[in-house]
Write a protein that holds these residues in place. Structure first.
Motif, mmCIF file in Angstrom:
data_model
loop_
_atom_site.group_PDB
_atom_site.id
_atom_site.type_symbol
_atom_site.label_atom_id
_atom_site.label_comp_id
_atom_site.label_asym_id
_atom_site.label_seq_id
_atom_site.Cartn_x
_atom_site.Cartn_y
_atom_site.Cartn_z
ATOM 1 N N GLY A 59 -4.955 5.814 6.535
ATOM 2 C CA GLY A 59 -5.224 4.948 7.671
ATOM 3 C C GLY A 59 -4.329 5.328 8.821
ATOM 4 N N PHE A 60 -4.524 4.664 9.964
ATOM 5 C CA PHE A 60 -3.738 4.993 11.150
ATOM 6 C C PHE A 60 -3.906 3.885 12.178
ATOM 7 N N ARG A 61 -2.810 3.513 12.814
ATOM 8 C CA ARG A 61 -2.788 2.520 13.885
ATOM 9 C C ARG A 61 -3.499 1.221 13.514
ATOM 10 N N GLY A 62 -3.189 0.727 12.354
ATOM 11 C CA GLY A 62 -3.736 -0.547 11.927
ATOM 12 C C GLY A 62 -5.110 -0.478 11.304
ATOM 13 N N LEU A 63 -5.709 0.700 11.290
ATOM 14 C CA LEU A 63 -7.022 0.896 10.681
ATOM 15 C C LEU A 63 -6.839 1.491 9.291
ATOM 16 N N ASP A 64 -7.620 0.999 8.323
ATOM 17 C CA ASP A 64 -7.381 1.342 6.925
ATOM 18 C C ASP A 64 -8.677 1.765 6.245
ATOM 19 N N PHE A 65 -8.635 2.902 5.561
ATOM 20 C CA PHE A 65 -9.804 3.369 4.821
ATOM 21 C C PHE A 65 -9.922 2.698 3.448
ATOM 22 N N ASN A 66 -9.038 1.740 3.162
ATOM 23 C CA ASN A 66 -9.049 1.115 1.841
ATOM 24 C C ASN A 66 -9.066 -0.407 1.888
ATOM 25 N N THR A 67 -9.221 -0.984 3.055
ATOM 26 C CA THR A 67 -9.417 -2.420 3.189
ATOM 27 C C THR A 67 -10.914 -2.673 3.246
ATOM 28 N N ILE A 68 -11.434 -3.296 2.203
ATOM 29 C CA ILE A 68 -12.872 -3.484 2.061
ATOM 30 C C ILE A 68 -13.270 -4.886 2.538
ATOM 31 N N PRO A 69 -14.326 -5.010 3.380
ATOM 32 C CA PRO A 69 -15.096 -3.900 3.940
ATOM 33 C C PRO A 69 -14.336 -3.189 5.064
ATOM 34 N N ALA A 270 2.355 26.403 0.103
ATOM 35 C CA ALA A 270 3.036 25.142 0.380
ATOM 36 C C ALA A 270 2.342 24.464 1.553
ATOM 37 N N ILE A 271 2.022 23.191 1.389
ATOM 38 C CA ILE A 271 1.239 22.449 2.369
ATOM 39 C C ILE A 271 1.962 21.165 2.748
ATOM 40 N N LEU A 272 2.007 20.873 4.046
ATOM 41 C CA LEU A 272 2.507 19.592 4.519
ATOM 42 C C LEU A 272 1.361 18.593 4.598
ATOM 43 N N VAL A 273 1.603 17.378 4.137
ATOM 44 C CA VAL A 273 0.664 16.270 4.342
ATOM 45 C C VAL A 273 1.444 15.098 4.912
ATOM 46 N N SER A 274 0.735 14.201 5.576
ATOM 47 C CA SER A 274 1.397 12.990 6.053
ATOM 48 C C SER A 274 1.317 11.877 5.015
ATOM 49 N N ASP A 275 0.183 11.774 4.326
ATOM 50 C CA ASP A 275 -0.106 10.634 3.442
ATOM 51 C C ASP A 275 0.034 9.339 4.229
ATOM 52 N N ALA A 276 -0.355 9.379 5.499
ATOM 53 C CA ALA A 276 -0.157 8.252 6.405
ATOM 54 C C ALA A 276 -0.954 7.028 5.976
ATOM 55 N N VAL A 277 -0.302 5.868 6.046
ATOM 56 C CA VAL A 277 -0.975 4.596 5.784
ATOM 57 C C VAL A 277 -1.291 3.932 7.119
ATOM 58 N N ALA A 278 -1.920 2.773 7.057
ATOM 59 C CA ALA A 278 -2.424 2.124 8.265
ATOM 60 C C ALA A 278 -1.321 1.752 9.253
ATOM 61 N N PHE A 279 -0.070 1.628 8.779
ATOM 62 C CA PHE A 279 1.021 1.237 9.671
ATOM 63 C C PHE A 279 1.554 2.406 10.485
ATOM 64 N N SER A 280 1.142 3.610 10.160
ATOM 65 C CA SER A 280 1.560 4.766 10.955
ATOM 66 C C SER A 280 0.961 4.637 12.356
#
Length: 395
Positions: A59-69, A270-280
């Protein structure tokens, strides 16, 4: 996506440091022209590098791919907002949940990609992280224990249908019986398999790799607090030459020594990821999380549980922060860190962007300045379109 009249940009090539002019035509890099001798204004040129590719965006900026719906327009809004972070391709990440909830999330993301070309251009695929992961405390992380289960091929096919074939990466634990057969089927159907949130034995990890697993998800996180010196599943994954390794490079999730070892051992894998959640992407403060209660985002970018400051509540830093940390701490050069956030993940997923900053590659670029301690993004280009410009800059 239509193409703007932006056709050229001057800057320092991130690999050589030499001044170049990059021309873009029909969404691709059509020329990279080295300049003969110094020119006026060279001291103010930005660095030019390939756009960042993030395999893990929850997720990002308060938007979440795991808050249903999922709120309508989430994928579209996140895709656009990520341009401000230099991310030109990403994988929305759906985590462990109930079967129907996962299906709803996948259907929502796929629907937005189908309906909006710009969203489809930014979403390179979907990352399904779970529910076929360890049920144990520690390796499970913040994933709901009641939803963890053994790999189920028929269930996966149901989800893939809902995703309209967009699941391109799945994270699982090979500790479940029958995992190797499931891994092989995924690979046969064009889905990359990553080992993560696992308490698997060395033998189970080797078996998964032999079946086609090729990645480790945020290695070193989603693990027991205490492990045997050896053997353990972190060493086992590092030792598997077939496995690429993702790490969160924000300086909070892993010690610098671990980041250095991963980069040295895995090199171009070697790979960088953010694993960013909605609060990012949000301002520092206290927030309510639907899975972890109240959390605090500090001014430094650390996200932790309000009642337990020592326990992380997810990742809130983006790839440019990971790059900055690796370079500032001397773990990687600027070019190496940029590749870890762009060329390497693109190569692993088989994206055209793996060509990097080269003629014929997608015109997905970032222009930035390096202050000596951090990367400051100036502009982002997607398919040759300038999709973000930081206020007050003009490349």
């Amino acid at each position: 996506m239509s193409h703007s009249d932006i056709t050229a940009i001057r800057g320092l090539h991130y690999l050589s440091g030499e001044p170049v002019t990059v021309t873009m035509t029909s969404g691709k890099i059509s020329g990279i022209h080295k300049e003969e001798g110094p020119q006026a204004g060279d001291e103010n040129l930005p660095w030019l590098a390939p756009g960042f590719v993030d395999l893990q965006i929850n997720g990002f900026r308060g938007l979440d791919f795991n808050t249903i719906p999922i709120a309508k327009g989430t994928a579209k809004s996140v895709t656009s907002a990520l341009f401000e972070e230099g991310v030109t391709s990403y994988y929305p990440t759906v985590i462990t949940n109930g079967d129907d909830a996962i299906e709803q999330a996948l259907r929502s993301i796929a629907g937005e990609c189908r309906e909006d070309a710009a969203t489809a251009a930014g979403v390179a695929g979907i990352h399904l992280e779970g529910p076929f992961i360890s049920p144990e405390d520690g390796p499970r992380g913040a994933h709901g224990r009641s939803f963890t289960k053994a790999p189920d091929w028929e269930l996966f096919l149901r989800w893939q249908e809902a995703a309209e074939g967009r699941i391109k990466l799945i994270t699982l634990s090979p500790e479940w019986p029958g995992t190797a057969g499931f891994v092989a089927r995924c690979v046969e159907h064009g889905v990359q398999v990553s080992i993560g949130h696992t308490s698997a034995t060395d033998e189970q990890i080797m078996e998964a790799a032999a079946a086609g697993a090729r990645l480790s998800t945020h290695l070193g996180n989603g693990a027991h607090l205490m492990l045997p010196r050896h053997p353990n599943y972190i060493w086992a994954q590092l030792a598997q030459e077939e496995l690429w390794t993702c790490v969160i490079g924000d300086g909070f999730h892993l010690p610098d020594s671990v980041l250095k070892v991963v980069r040295r051992v895995k090199g171009k894998r070697a790979i960088l990821v953010s694993d960013a959640v909605a609060f990012s992407g949000l301002a520092p403060g206290t927030y309510e999380s639907h899975i972890g209660g109240r959390v605090v985002l500090t001014p430094e970018g650390k996200l932790h549980l309000e009642q337990s400051p020592g326990i992380l509540a997810g990742s809130a830093q983006m790839l440019q922060s990971g790059i900055s940390h690796l370079v500032y701490k001397g773990i990687a050069s600027l070019s190496e860190a940029c590749d870890m956030a762009s060329v390497h993940p693109a190569a692993f997923m088989g994206l055209p962007a793996a060509a990097g900053l080269a003629i014929g590659a997608p015109a997905d670029l970032v222009a930035f300045e390096w202050t000596g301690s951090r990367l400051k993004l100036m502009q982002t280009y997607k398919h040759g379109n300038r999709v973000y410009t930081r206020a007050g800059t003009d490349c």
